[in-house]
Each structure stands twice: as C-alpha cells, then as structure tokens.
Design a protein around this motif. Structure first.
Motif, PDB file in Angstrom:
ATOM      1  N   LYS A  71       0.838  -1.191   0.000  1.00  0.00           N
ATOM      2  CA  LYS A  71       0.000   0.000   0.000  1.00  0.00           C
ATOM      3  C   LYS A  71       0.876   1.246   0.000  1.00  0.00           C
ATOM      4  O   LYS A  71       1.780   1.371   0.830  1.00  0.00           O
ATOM      5  CB  LYS A  71      -0.908   0.019   1.229  1.00  0.00           C
ATOM      6  CG  LYS A  71      -1.830   1.224   1.242  1.00  0.00           C
ATOM      7  CD  LYS A  71      -2.792   1.173   2.401  1.00  0.00           C
ATOM      8  CE  LYS A  71      -3.688   2.403   2.334  1.00  0.00           C
ATOM      9  NZ  LYS A  71      -4.480   2.565   3.520  1.00  0.00           N
ATOM     10  N   LEU A  72       0.595   2.144  -0.940  1.00  0.00           N
ATOM     11  CA  LEU A  72       1.260   3.440  -0.955  1.00  0.00           C
ATOM     12  C   LEU A  72       0.561   4.303   0.084  1.00  0.00           C
ATOM     13  O   LEU A  72      -0.627   4.600  -0.034  1.00  0.00           O
ATOM     14  CB  LEU A  72       1.161   4.078  -2.343  1.00  0.00           C
ATOM     15  CG  LEU A  72       1.798   5.459  -2.483  1.00  0.00           C
ATOM     16  CD1 LEU A  72       3.299   5.395  -2.246  1.00  0.00           C
ATOM     17  CD2 LEU A  72       1.489   6.045  -3.848  1.00  0.00           C
ATOM     18  N   GLU A  73       1.279   4.667   1.127  1.00  0.00           N
ATOM     19  CA  GLU A  73       0.697   5.451   2.222  1.00  0.00           C
ATOM     20  C   GLU A  73       0.742   6.947   1.926  1.00  0.00           C
ATOM     21  O   GLU A  73      -0.235   7.647   2.173  1.00  0.00           O
ATOM     22  CB  GLU A  73       1.435   5.164   3.533  1.00  0.00           C
ATOM     23  CG  GLU A  73       1.361   3.722   3.990  1.00  0.00           C
ATOM     24  CD  GLU A  73      -0.013   3.319   4.507  1.00  0.00           C
ATOM     25  OE1 GLU A  73      -0.841   4.204   4.811  1.00  0.00           O
ATOM     26  OE2 GLU A  73      -0.257   2.103   4.612  1.00  0.00           O
ATOM     27  N   GLN A  74       1.890   7.415   1.442  1.00  0.00           N
ATOM     28  CA  GLN A  74       2.072   8.834   1.142  1.00  0.00           C
ATOM     29  C   GLN A  74       3.016   8.970  -0.022  1.00  0.00           C
ATOM     30  O   GLN A  74       3.901   8.136  -0.208  1.00  0.00           O
ATOM     31  CB  GLN A  74       2.694   9.567   2.329  1.00  0.00           C
ATOM     32  CG  GLN A  74       1.880   9.572   3.589  1.00  0.00           C
ATOM     33  CD  GLN A  74       2.589  10.328   4.694  1.00  0.00           C
ATOM     34  OE1 GLN A  74       3.154  11.390   4.474  1.00  0.00           O
ATOM     35  NE2 GLN A  74       2.571   9.769   5.880  1.00  0.00           N
ATOM     36  N   CYS A  75       2.861  10.042  -0.776  1.00  0.00           N
ATOM     37  CA  CYS A  75       3.795  10.349  -1.858  1.00  0.00           C
ATOM     38  C   CYS A  75       3.836  11.861  -2.033  1.00  0.00           C
ATOM     39  O   CYS A  75       2.784  12.508  -2.075  1.00  0.00           O
ATOM     40  CB  CYS A  75       3.367   9.682  -3.166  1.00  0.00           C
ATOM     41  SG  CYS A  75       4.520   9.992  -4.534  1.00  0.00           S
ATOM     42  N   VAL A  76       5.037  12.384  -2.117  1.00  0.00           N
ATOM     43  CA  VAL A  76       5.244  13.803  -2.357  1.00  0.00           C
ATOM     44  C   VAL A  76       6.151  13.924  -3.578  1.00  0.00           C
ATOM     45  O   VAL A  76       7.198  13.274  -3.644  1.00  0.00           O
ATOM     46  CB  VAL A  76       5.916  14.485  -1.140  1.00  0.00           C
ATOM     47  CG1 VAL A  76       6.213  15.951  -1.430  1.00  0.00           C
ATOM     48  CG2 VAL A  76       5.060  14.335   0.101  1.00  0.00           C
ATOM     49  N   VAL A  77       5.725  14.728  -4.532  1.00  0.00           N
ATOM     50  CA  VAL A  77       6.521  14.971  -5.730  1.00  0.00           C
ATOM     51  C   VAL A  77       6.807  16.470  -5.797  1.00  0.00           C
ATOM     52  O   VAL A  77       5.879  17.279  -5.687  1.00  0.00           O
ATOM     53  CB  VAL A  77       5.770  14.538  -7.011  1.00  0.00           C
ATOM     54  CG1 VAL A  77       6.627  14.780  -8.244  1.00  0.00           C
ATOM     55  CG2 VAL A  77       5.349  13.070  -6.921  1.00  0.00           C
ATOM     56  N   GLN A  78       8.087  16.794  -5.935  1.00  0.00           N
ATOM     57  CA  GLN A  78       8.466  18.201  -6.055  1.00  0.00           C
ATOM     58  C   GLN A  78       9.619  18.308  -7.050  1.00  0.00           C
ATOM     59  O   GLN A  78      10.729  17.832  -6.788  1.00  0.00           O
ATOM     60  CB  GLN A  78       8.876  18.774  -4.708  1.00  0.00           C
ATOM     61  CG  GLN A  78       9.173  20.261  -4.789  1.00  0.00           C
ATOM     62  CD  GLN A  78       9.389  20.874  -3.428  1.00  0.00           C
ATOM     63  OE1 GLN A  78       9.455  20.186  -2.418  1.00  0.00           O
ATOM     64  NE2 GLN A  78       9.514  22.183  -3.396  1.00  0.00           N
ATOM     65  N   GLY A  79       9.318  18.874  -8.196  1.00  0.00           N
ATOM     66  CA  GLY A  79      10.339  19.049  -9.218  1.00  0.00           C
ATOM     67  C   GLY A  79      10.910  17.717  -9.656  1.00  0.00           C
ATOM     68  O   GLY A  79      10.175  16.825 -10.070  1.00  0.00           O
ATOM     69  N   ASP A  80      12.227  17.574  -9.547  1.00  0.00           N
ATOM     70  CA  ASP A  80      12.885  16.350  -9.994  1.00  0.00           C
ATOM     71  C   ASP A  80      13.183  15.384  -8.851  1.00  0.00           C
ATOM     72  O   ASP A  80      14.106  14.578  -8.923  1.00  0.00           O
ATOM     73  CB  ASP A  80      14.159  16.677 -10.789  1.00  0.00           C
ATOM     74  CG  ASP A  80      15.173  17.477  -9.987  1.00  0.00           C
ATOM     75  OD1 ASP A  80      14.877  17.854  -8.836  1.00  0.00           O
ATOM     76  OD2 ASP A  80      16.268  17.736 -10.521  1.00  0.00           O
ATOM     77  N   HIS A  81      12.357  15.470  -7.788  1.00  0.00           N
ATOM     78  CA  HIS A  81      12.468  14.549  -6.663  1.00  0.00           C
ATOM     79  C   HIS A  81      11.083  14.105  -6.215  1.00  0.00           C
ATOM     80  O   HIS A  81      10.103  14.826  -6.382  1.00  0.00           O
ATOM     81  CB  HIS A  81      13.188  15.201  -5.475  1.00  0.00           C
ATOM     82  CG  HIS A  81      14.629  15.441  -5.745  1.00  0.00           C
ATOM     83  ND1 HIS A  81      15.093  16.617  -6.279  1.00  0.00           N
ATOM     84  CD2 HIS A  81      15.709  14.644  -5.594  1.00  0.00           C
ATOM     85  CE1 HIS A  81      16.406  16.541  -6.426  1.00  0.00           C
ATOM     86  NE2 HIS A  81      16.799  15.345  -6.024  1.00  0.00           N
ATOM     87  N   ALA A  82      11.024  12.921  -5.633  1.00  0.00           N
ATOM     88  CA  ALA A  82       9.798  12.420  -5.029  1.00  0.00           C
ATOM     89  C   ALA A  82      10.186  11.571  -3.830  1.00  0.00           C
ATOM     90  O   ALA A  82      11.314  11.051  -3.755  1.00  0.00           O
ATOM     91  CB  ALA A  82       8.990  11.585  -6.032  1.00  0.00           C
ATOM     92  N   ALA A  83       9.257  11.438  -2.909  1.00  0.00           N
ATOM     93  CA  ALA A  83       9.458  10.584  -1.737  1.00  0.00           C
ATOM     94  C   ALA A  83       8.137   9.887  -1.447  1.00  0.00           C
ATOM     95  O   ALA A  83       7.068  10.452  -1.695  1.00  0.00           O
ATOM     96  CB  ALA A  83       9.899  11.410  -0.539  1.00  0.00           C
ATOM     97  N   TYR A  84       8.237   8.651  -0.969  1.00  0.00           N
ATOM     98  CA  TYR A  84       7.008   7.938  -0.633  1.00  0.00           C
ATOM     99  C   TYR A  84       7.224   6.944   0.495  1.00  0.00           C
ATOM    100  O   TYR A  84       8.338   6.505   0.762  1.00  0.00           O
ATOM    101  CB  TYR A  84       6.388   7.263  -1.858  1.00  0.00           C
ATOM    102  CG  TYR A  84       7.141   6.084  -2.425  1.00  0.00           C
ATOM    103  CD1 TYR A  84       6.918   4.794  -1.946  1.00  0.00           C
ATOM    104  CD2 TYR A  84       8.050   6.247  -3.463  1.00  0.00           C
ATOM    105  CE1 TYR A  84       7.586   3.705  -2.477  1.00  0.00           C
ATOM    106  CE2 TYR A  84       8.720   5.166  -4.003  1.00  0.00           C
ATOM    107  CZ  TYR A  84       8.481   3.891  -3.508  1.00  0.00           C
ATOM    108  OH  TYR A  84       9.148   2.824  -4.046  1.00  0.00           O
ATOM    109  N   THR A  85       6.102   6.616   1.149  1.00  0.00           N
ATOM    110  CA  THR A  85       6.058   5.604   2.200  1.00  0.00           C
ATOM    111  C   THR A  85       5.196   4.457   1.694  1.00  0.00           C
ATOM    112  O   THR A  85       4.112   4.684   1.160  1.00  0.00           O
ATOM    113  CB  THR A  85       5.429   6.178   3.479  1.00  0.00           C
ATOM    114  OG1 THR A  85       6.194   7.308   3.905  1.00  0.00           O
ATOM    115  CG2 THR A  85       5.385   5.133   4.590  1.00  0.00           C
TER     116      THR A  85
END
Length: 120
Positions: A71-85
């Motif tokens: 399960k994808l809990e969170q995802c943040v995309v900003q410019g040429d980077h992303a982070a997810y849990t």
C-alpha cells in the motif's frame, strides 16, 4: 511530440504499480536507474545496489512473487524529486514499512534509496 506534462512523474501510476502491477512499476524506472536498499541486512555502509532496469526487474519479480499486500501510504513529488512511504503485510501479520527517496529525469526514476524495516 513530447510535452512537459508527458514527462511528469505520476504518483497515481506509482500507486497502481506498487499496489499490484509490477510491470507498470518497472516502467517508471529509467534504463540506467540505480536502486539502493538499506535495512538491517544491507546497512548504510554497504547497501545493496542494483544497476539498471534488468536488475530492478529481478528484484520486483522476487518481491511480487510473495504473498503479501502493498500500500502506498504517502507520496510527495516536487520538481525532480519524489518521496514515498509504502506499507506491506504478509498473511501471517508480519509487516514491512519502507521509505523511498527518488531522483527523477523526464518523469522516470533515475535513483532510488529505499530504507526498510520489518517485524521479526
């Protein structure tokens, strides 16, 4: 003609891929992507490092051959980077939690560092 919108990283595609479409997930990686894994077996000074989509595909084949939910809990995309849990669960109740930081180029993952922990 490719537009900037065509090259944007898509968090919804990431969710669909992580939650059960490994071929779709693999399509998010650039051919020359590098994937680093840090956990209690492959510690920060000696992470497991995969080079290229072929090695990443073998990892995904192994992970998605197991009976577990993702399960994808969170995802943040900003410019040429992303982070997810991501959270995972095996049928016996064992849980896995991972955090990933991504570098992106033209909407594709070029670098990923995944830190994971699981119940023992």
């Amino acid at each position: 003609m490719t537009t900037a919108a065509d090259r944007a990283f898509d968090a919804e595609t990431l969710r669909r891929g992580l939650e059960g479409e490994p071929e779709l997930l693999l399509s998010l990686y650039a051919d020359d992507a590098e994937f680093r894994i840090v956990d209690h077996q492959t510690q920060p000074s000696h992470p497991k490092v995969l080079h290229g989509r072929d090695e990443i595909a073998r990892l995904l084949d192994d992970v998605y051959s197991r009976e577990m939910t993702h399960k994808l809990e969170q995802c943040v995309v900003q410019g040429d980077h992303a982070a997810y849990t991501e959270s995972c669960r095996y049928p016996d109740g064992v849980r896995v939690l991972s955090e990933s930081m991504l570098s992106l180029r033209d909407g594709k993952i070029t670098e990923q560092t995944l830190i994971q922990a699981w119940d023992e």
